[in-house]
Design an enzyme around this catalytic site. Sequence first.
Site, PDB file in Angstrom:
ATOM      1  CG  HIS A 304     -15.155  16.672 -26.434  1.00 12.57           C
ATOM      2  ND1 HIS A 304     -15.458  15.634 -27.265  1.00 12.57           N
ATOM      3  CD2 HIS A 304     -16.240  17.507 -26.483  1.00 12.57           C
ATOM      4  CE1 HIS A 304     -16.645  15.817 -27.823  1.00 12.57           C
ATOM      5  NE2 HIS A 304     -17.150  16.965 -27.362  1.00 12.57           N
ATOM      6  CD  GLU A 334     -16.631   5.621 -29.806  1.00 14.47           C
ATOM      7  OE1 GLU A 334     -17.849   5.420 -29.931  1.00 14.47           O
ATOM      8  OE2 GLU A 334     -16.041   6.562 -30.372  1.00 14.47           O
TER       9      GLU A 334
END
Length: 410
Positions: A304, A334
Amino acid sequence: MLPAELSAYHYLTTPVWVVDPDDERVVFANHAAQALAGDSSLTSLRFGALSACAQTRLAHYINDLKHQHEIVEIWTFATPSGELPLRCRLSLATFPTMPPVILFEGANIPHAATESPARSAGYPSRRHSFYHRFFTTTTAPMLLIDPTRDGRIVDANLAALRFYGYGREEMCQLHTWEINTLGRQVLPVMAEIARLPGGHKPLYFVHRMADGSTRHVLTYAGPIIIGSDRLMLCIIHDITEQKRLEQELEHAALRDSLTGLLNRRQFYALTEGPASRHLLLKNDYCLLLVDTDNFKAINDNFGHLKGDEVLVQLSRILETCSRAGDFIFRWGGEEFVLMLPHTPLESAVELAERIRDSVTKLNHEGLPGFTVSVGVARHQAGETIDEIFKRVDKALYQAKNDGRNKVLAA
């Protein structure tokens, strides 16, 4: 529909504005106010060159007004002979079918009794007086000002000398406009303040120190008579740290913490709130919806933290490719949104292609390669935000189904 009670204000020769404190918009102006302000916006009146106020956000006045505190603002008006200041008294009002509003009454504040001009050229400190003991021993910076001599500072207490960084002799050679970042424009503002009877909330200014630095201050200026001299006593309250914290909180509320871009909340503030009227975005803009392809795989394969680095790098590319006046938002996860004011669809598609191409060519050490897909849509007449989002989201979905790393217009 406005309450009928408001029409009574048209009979007044005093200009009156009724303002919604949440939306910060004028909901009513009587004939006198209309003749005086013309097409001027509330923002230009409250924050013009000669304006002064205690709070920038009107909603912050509500609690004080409920407790009937005296609050005034100085507004700027454009006239054929130049800009002029007008003092306005604020009060809270309620009308049927309306939430509480703020009433701005212009130039109807009683002036203090007119005195003979101050003779402060020979102002003595009168060291034996109660005033002098109070003035010199208090820890609050205080200035004694002669408004009839171009705002000349005739005395300053020790706290003020320490605050501004001047010696007493040097300080008493200055005028207030020389320590105010407004410069000589503050003189007509000061003239309006000098006519106030006192007891009002302090007004906000930015003052310049001896070393050239600036400090945010609230200043209370009220009339004072010493002997036969009519002067102004100005008490300074330094709020620089408070302003810094306010700006940090405002930045945090409007910005995404990871990328530093505007957040979704700010998007809706710009497109649906009062700001949309000023930005002229409602009917003339394009939207780009940018999605990082296979982002879950990046997180799964590289972790991550690397995924966060990818989002940060993509944010910098979006900033580099966008133009002055464009708005960039991290939408969530995103996904990113770009709002392009006054942009034809063809130009928006070209910008989207530049973004896609720049991402493809990105070669950042330690960062996995990635691509983006982009949906593009131009706002149509009568279309809501939700409706244009459905179209741009559908275009993005189709671009991903077509193999990703593509730009598709709705």
